[in-house]
Design a protein around this motif. Structure first.
Motif, PDB file in Angstrom:
ATOM      1  N   GLN A  34       0.833  -1.202   0.000  1.00 38.77           N
ATOM      2  CA  GLN A  34       0.000   0.000   0.000  1.00 38.77           C
ATOM      3  C   GLN A  34       0.871   1.257   0.000  1.00 38.77           C
ATOM      4  N   GLU A  38       1.020   4.161  -2.881  1.00 38.74           N
ATOM      5  CA  GLU A  38       0.876   5.570  -2.538  1.00 38.74           C
ATOM      6  C   GLU A  38       2.104   6.354  -3.018  1.00 38.74           C
ATOM      7  N   ARG A  41       1.742   7.004  -6.665  1.00 42.23           N
ATOM      8  CA  ARG A  41       0.759   8.064  -6.882  1.00 42.23           C
ATOM      9  C   ARG A  41       1.372   9.440  -6.593  1.00 42.23           C
TER      10      ARG A  41
END
Length: 80
Positions: A34, A38, A41
């Motif tokens: 995760q 992130e 992104r």
């Protein structure tokens, strides 16, 4: 400081904090995945901000009659 600068700096701070967290080695596999997602992104958002800034510089150069903008080739051994 403009909002765009603040946004970019905030994104970079978030990215740096995320990298520090990941480098600590304390995250589970799922949390690491995760965090990686992130990070991707945040990196893309930072790249968008940089591309926008580059376009603004090019536009300003064109307005001032300056010709030529050549991005640095970071793989060139002469560039540090």
């Amino acid at each position: 400081m403009t909002g765009e600068q603040t946004d970019f700096e905030h994104l970079m701070q978030q990215l740096e904090a995320l990298v520090t967290q990941m480098e600590s080695g304390d995250l589970s596999l799922e949390a690491s995945l995760q965090a990686y997602e992130e990070g991707v992104r945040l990196t893309r958002l930072c790249q968008q901000h940089l591309a926008s800034a580059e376009q603004r510089v090019l536009h300003l150069q064109e307005q001032q009659g300056q010709v030529g903008f050549e991005p640095l080739n970071l793989s060139d051994p002469g560039v540090s």
